[in-house]
Structure formats: C-alpha cells, structure tokens
Design a protein around this motif. Structure first.
Motif, short mmCIF file in Angstrom:
data_model
loop_
_atom_site.label_atom_id
_atom_site.label_comp_id
_atom_site.label_asym_id
_atom_site.label_seq_id
_atom_site.Cartn_x
_atom_site.Cartn_y
_atom_site.Cartn_z
N LEU A 177 1.40 -4.10 -23.56
CA LEU A 177 2.52 -3.33 -24.09
C LEU A 177 2.75 -3.55 -25.58
O LEU A 177 3.51 -2.81 -26.21
CB LEU A 177 3.80 -3.69 -23.33
CG LEU A 177 3.85 -3.30 -21.86
CD1 LEU A 177 5.09 -3.87 -21.20
CD2 LEU A 177 3.82 -1.78 -21.70
N HIS A 178 2.13 -4.56 -26.15
CA HIS A 178 2.41 -4.92 -27.54
C HIS A 178 2.19 -3.77 -28.53
O HIS A 178 2.97 -3.64 -29.49
CB HIS A 178 1.59 -6.14 -27.95
CG HIS A 178 2.08 -7.41 -27.32
ND1 HIS A 178 1.54 -8.65 -27.61
CD2 HIS A 178 3.06 -7.65 -26.41
CE1 HIS A 178 2.17 -9.58 -26.92
NE2 HIS A 178 3.09 -8.99 -26.17
N PRO A 179 1.18 -2.92 -28.34
CA PRO A 179 1.00 -1.83 -29.32
C PRO A 179 2.19 -0.88 -29.43
O PRO A 179 2.36 -0.23 -30.47
CB PRO A 179 -0.25 -1.11 -28.81
CG PRO A 179 -1.01 -2.15 -28.07
CD PRO A 179 0.04 -2.98 -27.40
N LYS A 180 2.99 -0.78 -28.37
CA LYS A 180 4.12 0.15 -28.45
C LYS A 180 5.44 -0.54 -28.79
O LYS A 180 6.49 0.10 -28.81
CB LYS A 180 4.27 0.97 -27.17
CG LYS A 180 4.69 0.21 -25.93
CD LYS A 180 5.28 1.15 -24.85
CE LYS A 180 4.30 2.18 -24.36
NZ LYS A 180 4.86 2.97 -23.21
N ILE A 181 5.40 -1.85 -29.06
CA ILE A 181 6.63 -2.60 -29.36
C ILE A 181 6.72 -2.89 -30.85
O ILE A 181 5.90 -3.63 -31.40
CB ILE A 181 6.71 -3.92 -28.57
CG1 ILE A 181 6.61 -3.67 -27.07
CG2 ILE A 181 8.02 -4.65 -28.90
CD1 ILE A 181 6.60 -4.95 -26.22
N GLU A 182 7.70 -2.30 -31.51
CA GLU A 182 8.01 -2.65 -32.90
C GLU A 182 8.94 -3.86 -32.90
O GLU A 182 9.67 -4.10 -31.93
CB GLU A 182 8.69 -1.49 -33.62
CG GLU A 182 7.82 -0.27 -33.83
CD GLU A 182 8.44 0.69 -34.83
OE1 GLU A 182 9.22 0.24 -35.70
OE2 GLU A 182 8.14 1.89 -34.73
N VAL A 183 8.92 -4.61 -33.99
CA VAL A 183 9.81 -5.77 -34.13
C VAL A 183 10.74 -5.57 -35.31
O VAL A 183 10.29 -5.46 -36.45
CB VAL A 183 9.01 -7.08 -34.31
CG1 VAL A 183 9.98 -8.25 -34.53
CG2 VAL A 183 8.14 -7.35 -33.10
#
Length: 395
Positions: A177-183
C-alpha cells in the motif's frame, strides 16, 4: 461548478480539522461532514449518525466486527441522506479505522476516496507485546487486531490515495500500500514561543509537566510516576503537573477495575506528595497551554503507537523535553532537540530531568532546536492546511 467534498470521522472533525479549515475558505468548494458527535459550523452540511446497538456475543472478535459493520451502515445512511438533499460528493476524505469508509464507494462510485491512515495493528514492532511488564496478548486479542486490520484494508482497497501523518505511521501499513500513501501531518497550532529558562510555578520552584489524553502505560505513565519520587527527594522545590484522564485509554485498564493512577500511587506507597504533584485531570486548551508555559521540562513517553499532538505542540513551543526512544518519536526528535531515554528506564528519566533543571543553558538550546525542527518538518497547522488543500483540489 463547485467541488463537493465529504469529510467522515467518528469524532468529527478530529484529525480532519486541517482539511476542513483549508477548504472552508474557498468559494469553489462545498463541504459536508459526517460523525457520531454533535457538531455545527457555518457553511458545513453536517449529519450526525447513531449506529444501531448490536447484541453482544461475548466473543471480542465477532463483537468488534459487528460494531464496525453497524458504524459503516450508519455512516452510509448519513451519506445517503446528504445525497437526497442534493449533496453528491466529488471527493470523500475518511478515517477508515472504525468502518465508516467501508460502503462509501458503493454509494458514490465516481467520487475520489482519500483515506487517513492513522495506524495499522502490528503483531510485532507496534504497541502489542511491547511492554514486558504486562502479560503477552492472548490469541483472541491478536485475532481482533487482524479483524480490525481487515476492515481498514477493505476501505484502503477502494481508496484513490491515502495520507499518513508521520513516516512511522505509514510504515505500519503493508508495503503493497505504500505507493498510494502520502506523508504529511495535519499540523498543530503553535503555542507562543517561551524561551524563558527560569519559568517557575507560583511556589517558585522548577516545574515538570506530563501530558497524555489518558494516564496509562501506552503513554509511559507508569515509567513517569516511578521517576517522580526521585525528583521530589532530589529537590524539595520541584513541582510536577500531570494532565490527563484517569479513565479510558488505548490499552487495557488494570484487571481489578482501578485506574492506573490509583495502582501506581499504591505501588509508590506514600512517596508521592500530592501537594507538589498536581493531577489536573482533563483540562481545556487554555489551562493546558498555561501548564506548558510554566513548565521547565516536559516529559513525553509513548509505546510504538500514534504520535500525540501534545508532543508536537511542546516541540513548537520551544520547551526542553525528555522523550522516549521509540519509533514514532524518532521520526522528529533527535539528541539535538530533546533528551532521549529508554522508555522503561525511570531512573534514567529522573536523572535527565534533574540534569536539565540544573542547566538553563542546555534547556534553552534544546528548546530552540526543537522549535527549528518543528518548522523544518512542516508540522504547523498552516502547512497541514496547505498540504490538504493541494491534495483534495488536485482531483
């Protein structure tokens, strides 16, 4: 045509306050909100929902799943009611952790869904089984944790983009899921800077503060309390302010029904002088900021869990801090801007507090570097508003 944005959070607006504040200033955005609590704000269409009570089975996994299913259904009903009134969202921003986001794309398949990724339960590396003082989590607790994650994952599958407030909180989610999670953080309001190295309470003594929503082990309350007797013995003028509710919390309460405060006061057996250690309970923001302003050293401890707003507010207020060497804290705190100690070491905690109280120059240096880091990491509410506005209006 105006962009229609629906905000969904159980405790509205909570972490969605930055996106609400950012978008309400725009003439080309229409806003609606859904939550369990009463809420009113000019220009916002708000629907309060009440989930239908479900019979408890005694199985904590089944009961937790049933609770989240009822929350999902109630939030969907509120969203449907908004659509009957003519509000069909183009963008939905929702916290998926309690189930409210689960059915929203079924109702509004053309809407873009943004999920706020606060926390994903970990079998290792998170708060579960972190503290060796307490028994390992039984299998049913681990099962419930996985069931909670399943609800979150179902919502994240529907999400077009996600937002995690800190790097560590993003890291708790599955790598796929990391590619779709902005920080980016929603940000906190910056308390007035106070670089006075000689702040004193009304008694004239040095002051130490500890703040948590709930006084519980998750936020290091037990470690802090075990350090307090050493502080009181070392300097008879030290005053301690403790802010937080005795009841509730992220973790389990004591098995005998008492509060953690009462358990620790009994354990410490009269070594806490409550004329010098003030338990203020839950307080309003004015009183919280007042306690922070009069504090010489602030203590922030946490399990590997969600980073508290209070830690960032104290950082932005240029206060000298002693913090735990745990993963969420390491995202923003280094030895240059805080005294970092082992979460479990109450003796080291007392030693570092006393060392800082005796050295105004180091306190001022730590506080100044903390405020610089706070701004460098873009943790202000202004930055949070700008980031949310950029994201939501980009669709």
């Amino acid at each position: 045509m105006a962009l229609r944005v629906l905000l969904v959070h159980q405790s509205f607006p909570s972490q969605l306050i930055a996106v609400l504040e950012a978008l309400e200033r725009r003439d080309d955005v229409e806003l609606a909100g859904i939550g369990m609590n009463p809420y009113a704000r000019r220009g916002l269409r708000y629907r309060q929902y009440s989930p239908v009570p479900v019979a408890q089975t005694g199985d904590i996994v089944i009961d937790d799943l049933a609770s989240k299913a009822t929350l999902a259904a109630a939030a969907a009903a509120a969203a449907r009611a908004l659509s009957y009134d003519g509000f069909v969202p183009d963008v939905i921003v929702a916290h998926p952790g309690w189930g409210e986001a689960l059915y929203l794309k079924d109702l509004f398949p053309r809407a873009k869904l943004v999920c706020y990724c606060e926390y994903y339960y970990l079998r290792s590396g998170g708060e579960v089984n972190f503290d060796p003082e307490f028994p390992p989590a039984p299998p049913e607790v681990l099962h419930r944790m996985r069931a909670r994650n399943a609800i979150t994952l179902a919502s994240l599958e529907d999400a077009d983009v996600c937002v995690a407030p800190t790097p560590w909180q993003k890291s708790t989610f599955p790598a796929m899921l990391h590619p779709k999670i902005e920080v980016f953080h929603e940000g906190v309001e910056v308390p007035p800077a106070d670089n006075r190295a000689t702040d004193r309470t009304a008694s004239g003594g040095p002051s130490v503060s500890f703040v948590a929503r709930h006084l519980e082990p998750h936020r290091g309350f037990h470690t802090f309390m075990r350090a307090v007797p050493r502080l009181l013995r070392a300097d008879p003028s030290i005053q301690v302010s403790v802010i937080g509710s005795d009841r509730g919390g992220y973790g389990a309460p004591p098995s005998d029904g008492r509060t953690w405060k009462s358990v620790l006061l009994e354990e410490l057996n009269g070594s806490i002088d409550e004329t010098r250690v003030r338990f203020l309970g839950s307080v309003d923001r004015r009183r919280y900021l007042d306690a922070l302003r009069h504090s010489d050293v602030h203590v922030y401890l946490t399990y590997p869990f969600v980073l508290s707003w209070s830690a960032l507010e104290t950082m932005g207020a240029s206060k000298a801090m002693v913090v735990s060497d745990t993963a969420p804290v390491r995202d923003y705190f280094t030895d240059e801007c805080a005294a970092v100690i082992d979460f479990f070491d109450s003796r080291a905690l007392a030693t570092r507090i006393l060392s800082l109280l005796r050295n105004a120059k180091i306190r001022t240096s730590l506080g100044g570097h903390a405020r610089e880091a706070f701004h460098d990491y873009e943790l202000t509410r202004d930055h949070g508003r700008a980031a949310w506005e950029r994201l939501v209006t980009s669709f």
